[in-house]
Write an enzyme that holds these catalytic residues in place. Structure first.
Site, PDB file in Angstrom:
ATOM      1  N   TYR A   1     -12.690  11.741   8.046  1.00 25.96           N
ATOM      2  CA  TYR A   1     -12.421  10.682   7.057  1.00 25.96           C
ATOM      3  C   TYR A   1     -13.485  10.708   5.948  1.00 25.96           C
ATOM      4  O   TYR A   1     -13.160  10.630   4.755  1.00 25.96           O
ATOM      5  CB  TYR A   1     -12.414   9.348   7.795  1.00 25.96           C
ATOM      6  CG  TYR A   1     -12.067   8.144   6.961  1.00 25.96           C
ATOM      7  CD1 TYR A   1     -10.749   7.871   6.601  1.00 25.96           C
ATOM      8  CD2 TYR A   1     -13.054   7.254   6.543  1.00 25.96           C
ATOM      9  CE1 TYR A   1     -10.426   6.748   5.848  1.00 25.96           C
ATOM     10  CE2 TYR A   1     -12.744   6.132   5.790  1.00 25.96           C
ATOM     11  CZ  TYR A   1     -11.422   5.890   5.452  1.00 25.96           C
ATOM     12  OH  TYR A   1     -11.107   4.778   4.704  1.00 25.96           O
TER      13      TYR A   1
ATOM     14  N   LYS B   1     -12.926  11.338   1.948  1.00 20.71           N
ATOM     15  CA  LYS B   1     -13.266  10.316   0.953  1.00 20.71           C
ATOM     16  C   LYS B   1     -14.354  10.809  -0.011  1.00 20.71           C
ATOM     17  O   LYS B   1     -14.369  10.418  -1.181  1.00 20.71           O
ATOM     18  CB  LYS B   1     -13.700   9.023   1.648  1.00 20.71           C
ATOM     19  CG  LYS B   1     -12.569   8.369   2.453  1.00 20.71           C
ATOM     20  CD  LYS B   1     -11.419   7.948   1.566  1.00 20.71           C
ATOM     21  CE  LYS B   1     -10.284   7.284   2.309  1.00 20.71           C
ATOM     22  NZ  LYS B   1      -9.169   6.902   1.423  1.00 20.71           N
TER      23      LYS B   1
HETATM   24  P1  NAP Z   1      -3.618   0.458   6.199  1.00 25.37           P
HETATM   25  O1  NAP Z   1      -3.578  -1.025   6.334  1.00 25.37           O
HETATM   26  O2  NAP Z   1      -3.721   1.292   7.419  1.00 25.37           O
HETATM   27  O3  NAP Z   1      -2.343   0.931   5.335  1.00 25.37           O
HETATM   28  C1  NAP Z   1      -2.190   2.296   5.053  1.00 25.37           C
HETATM   29  C2  NAP Z   1      -1.084   2.481   4.055  1.00 25.37           C
HETATM   30  O4  NAP Z   1      -0.964   3.888   3.776  1.00 25.37           O
HETATM   31  C3  NAP Z   1       0.262   2.031   4.587  1.00 25.37           C
HETATM   32  O5  NAP Z   1       0.995   1.484   3.506  1.00 25.37           O
HETATM   33  C4  NAP Z   1       0.902   3.340   5.062  1.00 25.37           C
HETATM   34  O6  NAP Z   1       2.325   3.333   4.997  1.00 25.37           O
HETATM   35  C5  NAP Z   1       0.367   4.300   4.015  1.00 25.37           C
HETATM   36  N1  NAP Z   1       0.380   5.693   4.457  1.00 25.37           N
HETATM   37  C6  NAP Z   1      -0.296   6.271   5.484  1.00 25.37           C
HETATM   38  N2  NAP Z   1      -0.010   7.580   5.561  1.00 25.37           N
HETATM   39  C7  NAP Z   1       0.876   7.849   4.570  1.00 25.37           C
HETATM   40  C8  NAP Z   1       1.546   9.018   4.131  1.00 25.37           C
HETATM   41  N3  NAP Z   1       1.364  10.210   4.734  1.00 25.37           N
HETATM   42  N4  NAP Z   1       2.397   8.928   3.079  1.00 25.37           N
HETATM   43  C9  NAP Z   1       2.602   7.737   2.452  1.00 25.37           C
HETATM   44  N5  NAP Z   1       1.977   6.596   2.814  1.00 25.37           N
HETATM   45  C10 NAP Z   1       1.126   6.649   3.864  1.00 25.37           C
HETATM   46  O7  NAP Z   1      -4.842   0.904   5.264  1.00 25.37           O
HETATM   47  P2  NAP Z   1      -5.817   0.026   4.333  1.00 25.37           P
HETATM   48  O8  NAP Z   1      -6.903  -0.489   5.188  1.00 25.37           O
HETATM   49  O9  NAP Z   1      -5.033  -0.897   3.495  1.00 25.37           O
HETATM   50  O10 NAP Z   1      -6.474   1.176   3.430  1.00 25.37           O
HETATM   51  C11 NAP Z   1      -5.916   1.565   2.200  1.00 25.37           C
HETATM   52  C12 NAP Z   1      -6.822   2.625   1.574  1.00 25.37           C
HETATM   53  O11 NAP Z   1      -8.145   2.106   1.418  1.00 25.37           O
HETATM   54  C13 NAP Z   1      -6.962   3.879   2.443  1.00 25.37           C
HETATM   55  O12 NAP Z   1      -7.045   5.027   1.615  1.00 25.37           O
HETATM   56  C14 NAP Z   1      -8.251   3.645   3.162  1.00 25.37           C
HETATM   57  O13 NAP Z   1      -8.844   4.849   3.566  1.00 25.37           O
HETATM   58  C15 NAP Z   1      -9.062   2.936   2.098  1.00 25.37           C
HETATM   59  N6  NAP Z   1     -10.154   2.134   2.649  1.00 25.37           N
HETATM   60  C16 NAP Z   1      -9.910   1.101   3.507  1.00 25.37           C
HETATM   61  C17 NAP Z   1     -10.981   0.385   4.005  1.00 25.37           C
HETATM   62  C18 NAP Z   1     -10.821  -0.788   4.938  1.00 25.37           C
HETATM   63  O14 NAP Z   1     -11.831  -1.344   5.378  1.00 25.37           O
HETATM   64  N7  NAP Z   1      -9.611  -1.211   5.253  1.00 25.37           N
HETATM   65  C19 NAP Z   1     -12.289   0.728   3.641  1.00 25.37           C
HETATM   66  C20 NAP Z   1     -12.488   1.779   2.776  1.00 25.37           C
HETATM   67  C21 NAP Z   1     -11.416   2.479   2.277  1.00 25.37           C
HETATM   68  P3  NAP Z   1       3.215   2.800   6.267  1.00 25.37           P
HETATM   69  O15 NAP Z   1       3.048   1.308   6.294  1.00 25.37           O
HETATM   70  O16 NAP Z   1       4.591   3.204   5.913  1.00 25.37           O
HETATM   71  O17 NAP Z   1       2.635   3.453   7.471  1.00 25.37           O
END
Ligand code: NAP
Length: 248
Positions: free
Chosen positions: A156, A160
């Site tokens: 990861y 990133k």
């Molecule tokens: P999340 O709640 O797990 O949601 C992930 C989203 O990505 C969902 O809409 C999922 O679609 C979609 N997705 C996953 N694989 C995919 C693919 N192959 N093709 C199309 N869509 C796909 O994640 P989140 O926490 O909101 O994170 C969003 C972004 O922010 C990510 O890039 C993550 O790495 C980054 N981020 C998050 C955090 C945190 O603390 N949450 C921190 C730093 C960075 P489905 O619903 O259809 O599965």
């Protein structure tokens, strides 16, 4: 006057940060294509909520962004329906955590394919039409983990950190055509992704956040919406941390 965006594509818009980004862009009056991988109902609900919040048009569109062919079809379908794409938010991301010595090659590849190559494919697909219209905004969701590394997240963190290099290179290549490319690097945000963490890990992470709390998806979305707005016209190649002070 600086042109205003009208049409946005958000990858992974069905849940968490992506959902909040879709709603924030809708509130700015943009039409929104809500991409998802498997959560169709959730994505359709986000599209409906976008319309309620002011999007002239909003719809859900399925594509696995890890597959470059599906990405091309996605961008073609969205461009046809909206008449183009002014704002691309590369938000879709996954984790497959494990310690370096035990990490399966398939888990490394899956994370890189979605988080890094997926963003590359989407950027490549929208860049040509954005260059033609001499205007565009690309925002990539990186992470503080890409800046600092994290135990159990070598795949990861690599994806990133890679996004940051991809962002800066694209920012240099596309600046002459009026396209800005930036990263937002969230810290520890309350979503499904972090809900999966064990309580001991959550407690440890909380101790590393100067502001002393987890972030909300809406707080990340506000930064993304700003970078997509006319007010951010002179900002490109940057990494904006939304992390409660974690990475300073
Ligand atoms: P999340 O709640 O797990 O949601 C992930 C989203 O990505 C969902 O809409 C999922 O679609 C979609 N997705 C996953 N694989 C995919 C693919 N192959 N093709 C199309 N869509 C796909 O994640 P989140 O926490 O909101 O994170 C969003 C972004 O922010 C990510 O890039 C993550 O790495 C980054 N981020 C998050 C955090 C945190 O603390 N949450 C921190 C730093 C960075 P489905 O619903 O259809 O599965």
């Amino acid at each position: 006057m600086e042109q205003t965006a009208k049409r946005a594509l958000v990858t992974g818009g069905s849940r968490g940060i992506g959902r909040a980004v879709c709603l924030a862009l809708a509130e700015q009056g943009l039409s929104v294509a809500v991409n998802y991988a498997g959560s169709r109902d959730a994505a359709e609900q986000v599209a409906e909520e976008c319309k309620r919040r002011g999007a002239p048009e909003a719809f859900a569109v399925q594509a696995d962004i890890a597959d470059p062919q599906q990405v091309r079809a996605l961008v073609d379908a969205v461009s046809e329906r909206l008449g183009g794409v002014d704002v691309l938010v590369n938000n879709a991301g996954i984790t497959r955590d494990g310690l370096l010595l035990r990490m399966r090659e398939s888990d490394f590849d899956a994370v890189l394919a979605t988080n890094l190559k997926g963003a590359f494919s989407c950027m490549q697909a929208v860049a040509r039409p954005m260059m033609k219209q001499r205007w565009g905004r690309i925002v990539n969701l990186s992470s503080v983990v890409g800046l600092r590394g994290n135990v159990g997240q070598a795949n990861y963190a690599a994806s990133k950190a890679g996004l940051i290099g991809l962002t800066k290179s694209a920012a240099r290549e596309l600046a002459g055509r009026g396209i800005t490319v930036n990263c937002v690097a969230p810290g520890f945000i309350e979503t499904d992704m972090t809900a999966a963490l064990p309580e001991s890990v959550r407690a440890d992470l909380l101790g590393q956040i100067p502001l002393g709390r987890l972030g909300a998806a809406e707080e990340v979305a506000a930064a993304v919406a700003f970078l997509a707005s006319p007010q951010a016209a002179y900002i490109t190649g940057q990494v904006l941390c939304v992390d409660g002070g974690m990475a300073m």
